[in-house]
Design a protein around this motif. Structure first.
Motif, PDB file in Angstrom:
ATOM      1  N   PRO A  54       0.939  -1.129  -0.101  1.00  0.00           N
ATOM      2  CA  PRO A  54       0.377   0.236  -0.580  1.00  0.00           C
ATOM      3  C   PRO A  54       0.382   1.835  -0.088  1.00  0.00           C
ATOM      4  N   GLN A  57       2.325   2.762   2.761  1.00  0.00           N
ATOM      5  CA  GLN A  57       3.473   1.951   3.780  1.00  0.00           C
ATOM      6  C   GLN A  57       4.975   1.542   3.199  1.00  0.00           C
ATOM      7  N   GLN A  58       5.155   2.138   1.656  1.00  0.00           N
ATOM      8  CA  GLN A  58       6.332   2.143   0.475  1.00  0.00           C
ATOM      9  C   GLN A  58       7.166   3.001   1.411  1.00  0.00           C
TER      10      GLN A  58
END
Length: 90
Positions: A54, A57-58
């Motif tokens: 997502p 969360q990168q």
């Protein structure tokens, strides 16, 4: 916590000659191949089979945080964005 995926192509000698095998830290091991390119295809298929990370969360600094594109980053996910620079310049 999910398993980390750090695939690696191992080269070793066999009775036929050199063989290449993809192994991953998630516990999977693939078939041995006489050509490294076939092991690279196995790696590409494995990485493409992973669910996408997502956007929240990168990792924004993968080198410093020791993260790959296919791994979520808990450090960046916990950070709060202070403001959007695009809105400031308007």
């Amino acid at each position: 916590m999910t398993a980390r995926h750090r695939p690696e192509i191992l080269r070793r000698r066999d009775r036929v000659g050199r063989v290449y095998q993809l192994v991953c830290t998630c516990g999977q091991a693939w078939d041995e191949h006489v050509a490294r390119r076939l092991a690279e295809v196995d790696m590409s298929e494995h990485l493409l089979s992973l669910p996408p990370v997502p956007a929240a969360q990168q990792c924004r600094d993968p080198r410093r945080h020791d993260r790959r594109d296919w791994e979520p980053c808990q450090v960046c996910a916990a950070q709060v964005t202070l403001f959007d620079l695009a809105e400031v310049t308007r």
